[in-house]
Design a protein around this motif. Structure first.
Motif, short mmCIF file in Angstrom:
data_model
loop_
_atom_site.label_atom_id
_atom_site.label_comp_id
_atom_site.label_asym_id
_atom_site.label_seq_id
_atom_site.Cartn_x
_atom_site.Cartn_y
_atom_site.Cartn_z
N TYR A 179 0.89 -1.23 0.04
CA TYR A 179 0.15 0.22 0.02
C TYR A 179 1.00 1.03 -0.04
O TYR A 179 1.39 1.70 1.04
CB TYR A 179 -0.96 -0.05 1.21
N ILE A 180 1.24 1.70 -1.28
CA ILE A 180 1.94 2.97 -1.32
C ILE A 180 1.10 4.17 -1.28
O ILE A 180 0.28 4.24 -2.06
CB ILE A 180 2.75 2.87 -2.60
N TRP A 181 1.51 5.01 -0.22
CA TRP A 181 0.60 6.11 0.14
C TRP A 181 1.57 7.30 0.57
O TRP A 181 2.79 7.37 0.66
CB TRP A 181 -0.54 6.01 0.84
N GLY A 182 0.83 8.40 0.71
CA GLY A 182 1.44 9.58 1.34
C GLY A 182 2.61 10.16 0.60
O GLY A 182 2.25 10.32 -0.51
N ALA A 183 3.64 10.61 1.23
CA ALA A 183 4.64 11.61 0.54
C ALA A 183 5.05 10.62 -0.50
O ALA A 183 5.53 11.02 -1.49
CB ALA A 183 5.37 11.62 1.83
N THR A 184 5.41 9.19 -0.05
CA THR A 184 6.09 8.38 -1.36
C THR A 184 5.28 8.33 -2.62
O THR A 184 5.55 8.50 -3.81
CB THR A 184 6.24 7.16 -0.55
N ALA A 185 3.68 8.16 -2.39
CA ALA A 185 2.96 8.04 -3.55
C ALA A 185 2.91 9.56 -4.30
O ALA A 185 2.83 9.88 -5.38
CB ALA A 185 1.70 7.92 -3.04
N ARG A 186 3.00 10.43 -3.53
CA ARG A 186 2.92 12.04 -3.86
C ARG A 186 4.07 12.47 -4.64
O ARG A 186 4.07 12.87 -5.92
CB ARG A 186 2.81 12.90 -2.76
N ILE A 187 5.37 11.88 -4.37
CA ILE A 187 6.46 12.16 -5.04
C ILE A 187 6.53 11.51 -6.42
O ILE A 187 6.73 12.01 -7.58
CB ILE A 187 7.72 11.97 -4.25
N LEU A 188 5.94 10.07 -6.34
CA LEU A 188 5.88 9.27 -7.58
C LEU A 188 4.93 9.96 -8.44
O LEU A 188 5.15 9.79 -9.82
CB LEU A 188 5.59 7.92 -7.13
N ARG A 189 3.73 10.54 -7.84
CA ARG A 189 2.74 11.05 -8.80
C ARG A 189 3.45 12.42 -9.42
O ARG A 189 3.08 12.77 -10.69
CB ARG A 189 1.58 11.16 -8.03
N ALA A 190 4.22 13.11 -8.82
CA ALA A 190 4.79 14.12 -9.45
C ALA A 190 5.62 13.78 -10.45
O ALA A 190 5.85 14.56 -11.41
CB ALA A 190 5.49 15.13 -8.21
N LEU A 191 6.61 12.83 -10.31
CA LEU A 191 7.39 12.29 -11.17
C LEU A 191 6.60 11.84 -12.57
O LEU A 191 7.03 11.93 -13.68
CB LEU A 191 8.08 11.23 -10.72
N ALA A 192 5.50 11.03 -12.43
CA ALA A 192 4.75 10.76 -13.48
C ALA A 192 4.15 11.81 -14.11
O ALA A 192 3.70 11.76 -15.33
CB ALA A 192 3.70 9.83 -12.80
#
Length: 199
Positions: A182-195
């Motif tokens: 379950y990838i969420w929070g800051a980790t998911a937000r950083i990956l989303r910004a990269l995406a």
């Protein structure tokens, strides 16, 4: 005929302008504390070239930790006095947390800082992990080191906005689940910004 660089798209994405991100992005009504002081930190976004494509290396934090137990995270942490900036901190923490030798990491670039709700300003450092690497999770800090396909976390349709109560307020955040993780929070937000930049 020259071999195509599997990292070419990522290198190009890192040359594009990107905005700073925050745990507050999906919570516009959240009132930031007056006079808050953010502590500098850095994480490594380690990317490996595999036969099946690019892979992102992530960790599952120890369930015994006081802060963020059991959460999925990049290796990283706060900047120490002896660190020569975010890149040095990200490499040092990655070596400590997962046994990643700095000598086999080629730095691809950095992304704008991400502000966490816990008071850190985190610089994501992207690195290409060359050659073989056998993770050594830091006892008491990291329960597991695993990989996620880069294509999975670059697909913006896989991101879901969810919410939960935190300190009496409902907070919204990105998630990008992968199998049992379950990838969420800051980790998911950083990956989303990269995406967003890769797209």
């Amino acid at each position: 005929m020259p071999t195509r660089d599997p990292l070419a798209g990522l290198r190009a994405a890192l040359t594009r302008l990107g905005a700073e991100t925050s745990d507050h992005d999906l919570n516009p009504d959240f009132v930031l504390p007056e006079g808050r002081v953010l502590r500098p930190a850095a994480v490594l976004v380690p990317i490996r070239i595999a036969e099946t494509g690019l892979r992102v290396i992530l960790t599952k934090r120890s369930s015994r930790l006081k802060h963020h137990p059991g959460q999925i995270a990049f290796p990283g942490g706060k900047l120490d006095d002896g660190d020569d900036g975010p890149v040095a901190a990200a490499l040092r923490e990655s070596h400590e947390e997962i046994g990643l030798p700095p000598a086999i990491v080629d730095i691809l670039g950095t992304m704008p800082p991400h502000e966490t709700v816990t008071g850190f300003t985190v610089t994501p450092v992207l690195g290409h992990v060359r050659g073989g690497f056998d993770p050594v999770p830091e006892a008491g800090e990291v329960d597991e080191v695993f990989e996620v396909p880069f294509d999975h976390v670059m697909n913006r349709t896989r991101y879901i906005v969810q919410s939960r109560f935190w300190r009496g307020q409902r907070r919204h955040y990105y998630t990008v689940p992968y199998g049992p993780y379950y990838i969420w929070g800051a980790t998911a937000r950083i990956l989303r910004a990269l995406a967003d930049r890769v797209a």
